[in-house]
Design an enzyme around this catalytic site. Structure first.
Site, PDB file in Angstrom:
ATOM      1  N   HIS A  90       0.776  -1.266   0.028  1.00  0.00           N
ATOM      2  CA  HIS A  90       0.006   0.086   0.011  1.00  0.00           C
ATOM      3  C   HIS A  90       0.981   1.191   0.011  1.00  0.00           C
ATOM      4  CE1 HIS A  90      -2.858   3.026   1.317  1.00  0.00           C
ATOM      5  NE2 HIS A  90      -3.845   2.048   1.017  1.00  0.00           N
ATOM      6  N   GLU A  92       0.750   3.782   1.685  1.00  0.00           N
ATOM      7  CA  GLU A  92       0.965   4.417   2.862  1.00  0.00           C
ATOM      8  C   GLU A  92       2.207   3.389   3.592  1.00  0.00           C
ATOM      9  OE1 GLU A  92      -2.903   4.233   4.405  1.00  0.00           O
ATOM     10  OE2 GLU A  92      -3.340   5.780   3.076  1.00  0.00           O
ATOM     11  N   GLY A 165      -7.967   9.375  -0.222  1.00  0.00           N
ATOM     12  CA  GLY A 165      -8.102  10.298   0.922  1.00  0.00           C
ATOM     13  C   GLY A 165      -8.506  11.740   0.404  1.00  0.00           C
ATOM     14  N   SER A 197     -10.483   7.231  -3.059  1.00  0.00           N
ATOM     15  CA  SER A 197     -11.775   7.933  -2.799  1.00  0.00           C
ATOM     16  C   SER A 197     -12.852   7.366  -3.629  1.00  0.00           C
ATOM     17  CB  SER A 197     -11.513   9.570  -3.686  1.00  0.00           C
ATOM     18  OG  SER A 197     -10.593  10.080  -2.632  1.00  0.00           O
TER      19      SER A 197
HETATM   20  P1  13P Z   1      -9.944   6.302   0.480  1.00  0.00           P
HETATM   21  O1  13P Z   1     -10.786   5.535  -0.203  1.00  0.00           O
HETATM   22  O2  13P Z   1     -10.019   6.740   1.660  1.00  0.00           O
HETATM   23  O3  13P Z   1      -9.315   7.067  -0.571  1.00  0.00           O
HETATM   24  O4  13P Z   1      -8.396   5.212   0.681  1.00  0.00           O
HETATM   25  C1  13P Z   1      -8.130   4.619  -0.465  1.00  0.00           C
HETATM   26  C2  13P Z   1      -7.052   3.608   0.169  1.00  0.00           C
HETATM   27  O5  13P Z   1      -6.024   3.709   0.276  1.00  0.00           O
HETATM   28  C3  13P Z   1      -7.546   2.345  -0.105  1.00  0.00           C
HETATM   29  O6  13P Z   1      -6.467   1.310   0.225  1.00  0.00           O
END
Ligand code: 13P
Length: 237
Positions: A90, A92, A165, A197
């Site tokens: 991911h 992140e 996000g 999103s």
């Molecule tokens: P959002 O749907 O909050 O944009 O996050 C996407 C995401 O990182 C799913 O793994």
């Protein structure tokens, strides 16, 4: 394939409560939905999801099966807790925890060996897109994170970092173009899902594109009403 990714949200008790509230919406669905929950909530979610078309997974893992890796978790630990799949790479994890494609490659290998379905995330930043580097970045991430592995067993999630996000999802046309590009080197039947999103307002348009086979949903999976609506929309296609 609709996968909710809760990220670092919900205690084990809150997770159980969420699933109980979701039951009326998933009792009659034909295909399973997926939820990637925090490690501490896996067991309680698996228990709460028993008999439901709801599959529980994790959001990360280490590639080693055991060892001196303080704070880490292995595929066999996740399996024993009841996880069926794991999100790997991911953005992140890549950006905040400096995970490399080589590390992600080892994790995918370990997940496959342990019988966990890997969901491998790739995606470009806003800057890379603006510089026309989207294809180059995705090709590198795909190649390096999946090098030497059985590609037929991997689900790929395209998560443009600028869409995560931000409320600014990729348009169906943009996502479709990228998905078609990602699909080229993969076996024809592979599942490629979209992220960033995704919400009840844009899911149907995304899923109507030929190369978009599902969605990985962050924020909109945290709320029972939104997640239930996504499932209902998917189910009505
Ligand atoms: P959002 O749907 O909050 O944009 O996050 C996407 C995401 O990182 C799913 O793994």
């Amino acid at each position: 394939m609709i996968i909710g990714n809760w990220k670092m949200h919900k205690t084990s008790g809150e997770a159980r409560q969420f699933i109980h509230s979701l039951i009326p919406f998933i009792q009659n669905i034909s295909t399973s939905v997926f939820l990637a929950v925090p490690f501490t909530a896996i067991s309680s979610c698996v228990e709460a999801a028993e008999g439901l078309k709801l599959i529980i997974g994790a959001q990360n893992m280490h590639d080693a099966d055991e060892g001196a890796f303080t704070g880490e978790i292995s595929a066999s630990m996740l399996k024993e807790a009841g996880a069926s799949f794991v999100i790997l790479g991911h953005s992140e994890r890549r950006q905040l925890f400096y995970e490399t494609d080589a590390f992600i490659n080892r994790k995918v290998r370990s997940a496959l060996q342990s019988g966990l379905q890997p969901i491998v995330c790739i995606g470009e930043t806003q800057e890379e897109r603006a510089l026309g580097k989207t294809q180059e970045v995705l090709t590198r991430q795909l190649k390096d994170s999946l090098f030497g592995l059985d590609l037929t067993r991997v689900v790929v999630a395209y998560e443009p970092i600028w869409a995560i996000g931000t409320g600014q999802a990729a348009t169906p046309a943009i996502a479709q173009t990228v998905h078609a590009f990602i699909r080229e080197p993969l076996p024809k039947k592979n599942i490629i899902i979209s992220a960033g999103s995704v919400n009840p307002g844009n899911l149907t348009a995304l899923l109507s594109e030929p190369d978009i086979n599902g969605a990985l949903v962050g924020g909109a999976s945290l709320n029972v009403e939104d997640f239930a609506q996504l499932i209902t929309l998917r189910n009505s296609l």
